[in-house]
Design a protein around this motif. Structure first.
Motif, short mmCIF file in Angstrom:
data_model
loop_
_atom_site.label_atom_id
_atom_site.label_comp_id
_atom_site.label_asym_id
_atom_site.label_seq_id
_atom_site.Cartn_x
_atom_site.Cartn_y
_atom_site.Cartn_z
N GLN A 42 0.86 -1.20 0.00
CA GLN A 42 0.00 0.00 0.00
C GLN A 42 0.89 1.24 0.00
O GLN A 42 1.07 1.87 -1.03
CB GLN A 42 -0.96 0.00 1.19
CG GLN A 42 -1.95 1.16 1.15
CD GLN A 42 -2.98 1.10 2.26
OE1 GLN A 42 -3.42 0.02 2.65
NE2 GLN A 42 -3.35 2.25 2.79
N SER A 43 1.48 1.59 1.15
CA SER A 43 2.30 2.79 1.15
C SER A 43 3.76 2.50 1.50
O SER A 43 4.52 3.43 1.80
CB SER A 43 1.71 3.83 2.10
OG SER A 43 1.62 3.27 3.37
N GLN A 44 4.15 1.23 1.44
CA GLN A 44 5.53 0.87 1.81
C GLN A 44 6.52 1.25 0.71
O GLN A 44 6.18 1.18 -0.47
CB GLN A 44 5.64 -0.66 2.06
CG GLN A 44 4.91 -1.17 3.27
CD GLN A 44 3.39 -1.25 3.11
OE1 GLN A 44 2.90 -1.36 2.00
NE2 GLN A 44 2.67 -1.15 4.22
N GLU A 45 7.72 1.61 1.11
CA GLU A 45 8.82 1.77 0.15
C GLU A 45 9.40 0.37 -0.13
O GLU A 45 9.32 -0.51 0.73
CB GLU A 45 9.93 2.63 0.76
CG GLU A 45 9.51 4.05 1.02
CD GLU A 45 10.58 4.85 1.80
OE1 GLU A 45 11.64 4.28 2.16
OE2 GLU A 45 10.31 6.03 2.06
N VAL A 46 10.01 0.23 -1.31
CA VAL A 46 10.73 -1.01 -1.61
C VAL A 46 12.22 -0.67 -1.70
O VAL A 46 12.61 0.23 -2.44
CB VAL A 46 10.26 -1.64 -2.94
CG1 VAL A 46 11.03 -2.92 -3.24
CG2 VAL A 46 8.76 -1.93 -2.89
N GLU A 87 25.56 -3.64 0.36
CA GLU A 87 24.98 -2.66 -0.56
C GLU A 87 23.46 -2.68 -0.36
O GLU A 87 22.83 -3.73 -0.49
CB GLU A 87 25.28 -3.03 -2.02
CG GLU A 87 24.66 -2.03 -2.99
CD GLU A 87 24.56 -2.52 -4.43
OE1 GLU A 87 24.79 -3.71 -4.70
OE2 GLU A 87 24.22 -1.69 -5.28
N ILE A 88 22.89 -1.54 -0.03
CA ILE A 88 21.43 -1.43 0.08
C ILE A 88 21.04 -0.16 -0.66
O ILE A 88 21.64 0.89 -0.44
CB ILE A 88 20.96 -1.36 1.55
CG1 ILE A 88 21.32 -2.66 2.28
CG2 ILE A 88 19.44 -1.15 1.63
CD1 ILE A 88 20.82 -2.75 3.70
N PHE A 89 20.09 -0.30 -1.57
CA PHE A 89 19.70 0.89 -2.34
C PHE A 89 18.18 1.01 -2.38
O PHE A 89 17.46 0.03 -2.20
CB PHE A 89 20.30 0.86 -3.75
CG PHE A 89 19.94 -0.36 -4.57
CD1 PHE A 89 18.86 -0.36 -5.43
CD2 PHE A 89 20.71 -1.52 -4.49
CE1 PHE A 89 18.55 -1.47 -6.20
CE2 PHE A 89 20.41 -2.64 -5.25
CZ PHE A 89 19.32 -2.61 -6.10
N PHE A 90 17.73 2.25 -2.62
CA PHE A 90 16.30 2.49 -2.74
C PHE A 90 15.83 1.96 -4.09
O PHE A 90 16.42 2.25 -5.11
CB PHE A 90 16.01 4.00 -2.63
CG PHE A 90 14.55 4.27 -2.73
CD1 PHE A 90 13.73 4.02 -1.66
CD2 PHE A 90 13.99 4.73 -3.90
CE1 PHE A 90 12.36 4.21 -1.75
CE2 PHE A 90 12.64 4.95 -4.01
CZ PHE A 90 11.81 4.69 -2.92
N LYS A 91 14.76 1.17 -4.09
CA LYS A 91 14.31 0.57 -5.35
C LYS A 91 13.05 1.24 -5.88
O LYS A 91 13.02 1.65 -7.04
CB LYS A 91 14.07 -0.94 -5.13
CG LYS A 91 13.46 -1.68 -6.31
CD LYS A 91 14.37 -1.75 -7.51
CE LYS A 91 13.69 -2.38 -8.71
NZ LYS A 91 14.49 -2.33 -9.93
N ALA A 92 11.99 1.35 -5.09
CA ALA A 92 10.75 1.86 -5.70
C ALA A 92 9.75 2.36 -4.67
O ALA A 92 9.65 1.83 -3.56
CB ALA A 92 10.08 0.75 -6.53
N THR A 93 9.03 3.37 -5.09
CA THR A 93 7.84 3.81 -4.37
C THR A 93 6.68 2.89 -4.83
O THR A 93 6.77 2.28 -5.90
CB THR A 93 7.53 5.27 -4.73
OG1 THR A 93 7.70 5.41 -6.15
CG2 THR A 93 8.45 6.22 -4.01
N PRO A 94 5.58 2.81 -4.06
CA PRO A 94 4.52 1.85 -4.41
C PRO A 94 3.95 2.04 -5.82
O PRO A 94 3.56 1.07 -6.47
CB PRO A 94 3.44 2.11 -3.36
CG PRO A 94 4.16 2.73 -2.22
CD PRO A 94 5.31 3.49 -2.78
N ASN A 95 3.93 3.27 -6.32
CA ASN A 95 3.35 3.50 -7.65
C ASN A 95 4.20 2.91 -8.78
O ASN A 95 3.75 2.81 -9.92
CB ASN A 95 3.14 5.01 -7.90
CG ASN A 95 4.44 5.79 -7.88
OD1 ASN A 95 5.19 5.73 -6.91
ND2 ASN A 95 4.72 6.50 -8.94
N ARG A 96 5.43 2.52 -8.48
CA ARG A 96 6.30 1.92 -9.51
C ARG A 96 6.31 0.39 -9.41
O ARG A 96 7.04 -0.27 -10.14
CB ARG A 96 7.73 2.44 -9.38
CG ARG A 96 7.82 3.94 -9.54
CD ARG A 96 9.10 4.38 -10.23
NE ARG A 96 8.93 5.72 -10.73
CZ ARG A 96 9.06 6.82 -9.98
NH1 ARG A 96 9.39 6.73 -8.72
NH2 ARG A 96 8.86 8.01 -10.52
#
Ligand code: DO4
Ligand code: MG
Length: 280
Positions: free
Chosen positions: A65-69, A106-115
């Motif tokens: 729903q509103s989680q970051e990936v 290594e940890i990186f930001f992948k996606a907001t829920p809309n993606r």
């Protein structure tokens, strides 16, 4: 137990029986600290019906729903070797070697829920890239307290030519519309996932298998709890978050995805994430 987010409610699957949860807010539901016990309570109270399976078959959504990936990288030897190879002309090869052995992952930001897309939906390849692959990854659901409380199947779609040209292009290689797929469900166990669990991938072109491979998650260099701990060190996630844990399955260097390909990623005990590839 498995929970599915569908157009008509949240479906619980347990030993071949299907139930509709009383919960109506996915963020609050999946972030419960007592999620496993709440599901046990629900299946004792609720009527089971085989028709509820049709909600999954006809209206499945990504379990978000509103989680970051977020995503971890270079957690398997195969990934380290592939990145070293693809970035050697750009002089980036020894970054991967070093991160594989370093204490900090290594940890990186992948996606907001809309993606993010779910199983049965299309993932995309970039129009400005010529070398695209899926990355099949065990994906953790970590609640806001930093506890790993569920598991799903993830696909960290990646543009290898963009990433290989310069490591600083990683966000463009990794994050774009429909670059992340998770699903079909979140599996909730009363103990950590078995290290012998297998991740397998099959890519079909015109319905003909083109590539398939598999690996056990115990081949991962890192511990799942350590990846979660690093992610939560200096970041808070009020509704929990998803963390892809890196790929150990990389097709040969002459392989690139094409529009229309079907990608099927299966993890024992969780299920199969199915996506077709589009470019528009
Ligand atoms: O270092 C780049 C990305 C690594 C990655 O996504 C993986 O190993 O799965
Ligand atoms: Mg990856």
């Amino acid at each position: 137990m498995k929970i599915y987010k569908t157009l008509q409610g949240f479906v619980i699957e347990h030993t071949g029986q299907y139930y509709i949860s009383r919960h109506t807010d996915w963020d609050l539901f999946i972030n419960r600290e007592d999620l496993f016990f709440e599901l046990q309570r629900e299946i004792q109270l609720l009527p089971a019906a085989s028709e509820y399976k049709s909600l999954i078959d006809n209206g499945l959504l990504a379990p978000i729903q509103s989680q970051e990936v977020w995503a971890a990288g270079v957690t398997y030897l195969r990934s380290r070797n592939a990145r070293m190879e693809e970035s050697k002309n750009a002089g980036g090869d020894n970054f991967y070697d070093r991160v594989y052995d370093a204490e900090r992952p290594e940890i990186f930001f992948k996606a907001t829920p809309n993606r993010v897309v779910g199983s049965g939906q299309a993932v995309r390849i970039r129009r400005d890239s010529k070398w695209n692959v899926p990355e099949p990854e065990l994906t953790l659901f970590i609640n806001s307290k930093g506890q790993i409380s569920g598991y799903t199947v993830g696909n960290d779609m990646s543009s290898r030519d963009i990433e290989g040209e310069n490591p600083l292009y990683l966000p463009q290689a990794k994050t774009y519309d429909k670059s992340a797929a998770i699903g079909p469900c979140i599996a909730i166990f009363d103990e950590p996932i078995s290290p012998e669990s297998t991740i397998s991938i099959e890519i079909l072109r015109y319905e003909i298998p083109l590539f398939s491979d598999s690996i056990e998650i115990n081949r991962m260099k890192r511990k799942l709890v350590d990846l979660a701990e690093f992610l939560f060190r200096e970041s808070s996630f009020p509704n929990g978050c998803f963390l892809m844990t890196g790929t150990g399955l990389v097709p040969n260097d002459n392989f690139t995805l094409e529009v229309g390909d079907e990608i099927r990623i299966t993890i024992d005990g969780i299920g199969t994430l199915v996506n077709t590839v589009e470019m528009k």
